[in-house]
Design an enzyme around this catalytic site. Structure first.
Site, PDB file in Angstrom:
ATOM      1  CB  SER A 135      12.629  27.914  49.549  1.00 16.09           C
ATOM      2  OG  SER A 135      11.300  27.912  49.086  1.00 16.09           O
ATOM      3  CE  LYS A 161      10.361  24.847  50.501  1.00 15.13           C
ATOM      4  NZ  LYS A 161      10.160  24.896  51.954  1.00 15.13           N
ATOM      5  CE  LYS A 163       7.650  27.664  48.972  1.00 15.33           C
ATOM      6  NZ  LYS A 163       6.937  27.105  50.119  1.00 15.33           N
ATOM      7  CG  ASP A 188       6.664  23.705  50.381  1.00 14.60           C
ATOM      8  OD1 ASP A 188       5.574  23.134  50.573  1.00 14.60           O
ATOM      9  OD2 ASP A 188       7.119  24.586  51.142  1.00 14.60           O
ATOM     10  CG  ASN A 190       3.476  26.394  50.552  1.00 20.43           C
ATOM     11  OD1 ASN A 190       4.340  26.694  49.725  1.00 20.43           O
ATOM     12  ND2 ASN A 190       3.717  26.439  51.848  1.00 20.43           N
ATOM     13  CD  GLU A 213       8.290  22.069  52.846  1.00 18.94           C
ATOM     14  OE1 GLU A 213       9.356  22.014  52.196  1.00 18.94           O
ATOM     15  OE2 GLU A 213       8.017  23.016  53.607  1.00 18.94           O
ATOM     16  CG  ASP A 238       5.886  24.039  56.414  1.00 21.01           C
ATOM     17  OD1 ASP A 238       5.709  24.478  57.552  1.00 21.01           O
ATOM     18  OD2 ASP A 238       6.269  24.782  55.471  1.00 21.01           O
ATOM     19  CE  LYS A 262       8.322  27.065  57.183  1.00 16.86           C
ATOM     20  NZ  LYS A 262       7.178  27.191  56.261  1.00 16.86           N
ATOM     21  N   GLY A 290      11.847  27.983  56.810  1.00 15.75           N
ATOM     22  CA  GLY A 290      12.065  29.430  56.838  1.00 15.75           C
ATOM     23  C   GLY A 290      10.797  30.168  56.469  1.00 15.75           C
TER      24      GLY A 290
HETATM   25  O1  SMG Z   1      12.662  31.582  54.317  1.00 16.92           O
HETATM   26  O2  SMG Z   1      13.656  30.963  52.497  1.00 16.92           O
HETATM   27  C1  SMG Z   1      12.658  31.111  53.175  1.00 16.92           C
HETATM   28  C2  SMG Z   1      11.342  30.682  52.585  1.00 16.92           C
HETATM   29  C3  SMG Z   1      11.187  29.225  52.684  1.00 16.92           C
HETATM   30  O3  SMG Z   1       9.683  28.213  51.174  1.00 16.92           O
HETATM   31  C4  SMG Z   1       9.825  28.755  52.230  1.00 16.92           C
HETATM   32  N1  SMG Z   1       8.819  28.952  53.079  1.00 16.92           N
HETATM   33  O4  SMG Z   1       6.121  26.667  53.097  1.00 16.92           O
HETATM   34  O5  SMG Z   1       8.160  26.378  53.565  1.00 16.92           O
HETATM   35  C5  SMG Z   1       7.251  27.105  53.191  1.00 16.92           C
HETATM   36  C6  SMG Z   1       7.497  28.541  52.774  1.00 16.92           C
HETATM   37  C7  SMG Z   1       6.521  29.460  53.363  1.00 16.92           C
HETATM   38  C8  SMG Z   1       6.695  30.854  52.929  1.00 16.92           C
HETATM   39  S1  SMG Z   1       5.277  31.783  53.202  1.00 16.92           S
HETATM   40  C9  SMG Z   1       5.568  33.263  52.522  1.00 16.92           C
HETATM   41 MG    MG Z   2       6.709  24.624  53.349  1.00 18.93          MG
END
Ligand code: SMG
Ligand code: MG
Length: 369
Positions: A135, A161, A163, A188, A190, A213, A238, A262, A290
């Protein structure tokens, strides 16, 4: 049956090798709570996925610490526990799945270590290695993003992936797609968008993405279902999925076609297994999300990702993608983009005592009064 003697909580802090920017903020440092559960027979470890601030979800380290220390840990210490009972013992606290997962996972780790069984085999894992993705946070420029993508593809990652946030989306994603026509590519958000951004999703729809996502607010399954009807790219949820009940509601409503699991977001490995099963019954693939975990949480995630319906590469990247030095022996990516599922008892890894001590910010032990 085994008795829990004590639960030690530690807040640990590790610098990240590169800052990680999402639509809700930037992280330069990883801080998380670890629980060490000591029973009559073994020691087990759990990692809380909450962060410094209540941004990804309502839970955050300062709050999780109180819930763990004052409510959840006292409900287990001095008691006999079996894996089948642990969630029920914690159910008197409403919500707080991340805090609960920390102890559920640590108790399961302790019980499995005493039995000599691995977590991967306990959850019904069917593979010894899992396919890994990476990611990539919101980059400072398109050039910088393309360099990062190249670097990770060279290391072997099987899915990229990106962001995204409003204003830093279609053009960036298109640049990556133009440079790499055939890779598995996802985005993603969020929860940073609304249905008013439909034009953005229509543009993303032309880029052959594996999934989009969490585009919309985490509480809005109905609008996710509306968006899923309007675009052909699969939506993945997610933040919206905090239990197996949410997963079945989302899939029944058509709010997504893929689920990011998760374990920490849904209250631990047992509920994560139920989410997996619900999705499998609906024919929806899942993958392992993750939260920039240390080796403790990463080992837990890899065991989960060995289950049959984890058919898409997860955010289970190598330790070096996050930390110069992990708390455990580092997890490494093989050139074919896979990572080994730990096969030792429990989660199969332990923190290095000196490194653990070196990065501990706060420590308290809950014992029987
Ligand atoms: O663990 O490689 C990792 C990060 C993966 O993008 C990732 N996580 O929304 O999926 C998600 C984000 C949340 C991270 S919050 C700091
Ligand atoms: Mg996510």
């Amino acid at each position: 049956m085994t008795t829990i003697r004590s639960i030690e909580l530690r807040l640990v802090g590790l610098p990240l090798v590169t800052p990680f920017r999402t639509s809700f903020g930037e992280m330069t440092h990883k801080e998380c709570i670890l629980a060490r559960v000591e029973t009559d027979d073994a020691v087990g470890w759990g990692e809380c996925i909450a962060g410094d601030e209540p941004d990804f979800s309502e839970e955050w380290n300062a709050g999780a610490w109180l819930v763990l220390r004052d409510l959840l840990a006292p409900a287990l210490v001095g008691r006999d526990v079996r894996i089948e009972d642990v969630e029920r013992r914690l159910a008197f606290v409403r919500g707080h799945p991340m805090a609960k997962a920390t102890l559920v996972n640590a108790v399961i780790d302790a019980v499995l270590r005493a039995e000599g069984a691995s977590l991967g085999s306990y959850v019904g894992g069917v593979r010894e290695r899992v396919a890994c993705g990476v990611s990539i946070g919101i980059a400072s420029s398109t050039e910088r993003l393309l360099e990062q993508v190249d670097g990770y593809l060279e290391q072997g990652y099987r899915r990229i992936k990106l962001k995204i946030e409003p204003g830093t989306d279609v053009e960036r994603v298109r640049a990556v797609r133009d440079a790499h026509a055939d890779i598995l590519l996802s985005v993603d958000a969020n929860a940073a968008y609304s249905l008013e951004d439909l034009a953005t999703f229509e543009a993303l729809d032309d880029l052959a993405l594996l999934m989009i996502e969490q585009p919309l607010h985490h509480e809005d399954l109905v609008r996710h279902a509306e968006l899923q009807r309007l675009v052909s790219t699969d939506l993945c949820l997610d933040e919206s999925i905090r239990s197996a009940a949410h997963a079945s509601a989302a899939l029944e409503l058509g709010a997504c076609r893929i689920v990011n699991i998760k374990q920490g977001r849904v209250g631990g490995i047992l509920e994560a297994r139920r989410v997996h099963d619900v999705a499998a019954t609906s024919g929806a693939p899942v993958w392992c999300g993750g939260m920039l975990e240390t080796g403790i949480g990463r080992a837990t995630n890899l065991a989960l990702a060995a289950m049959p319906n984890f058919t898409l590469p997860g955010d289970t990247s190598a330790s070096r993608r996050y930390f110069a030095e992990d708390l455990t022996d580092p997890f490494e990516l093989a050139p074919d983009g896979t990572m080994a599922v730990p096969s030792g008892p429990g989660i199969g890894v332990e923190p290095d005592p000196a490194r653990l001590q070196g990065c501990t910010v706060r420590r308290e032990v809950v014992e029987k009064e």
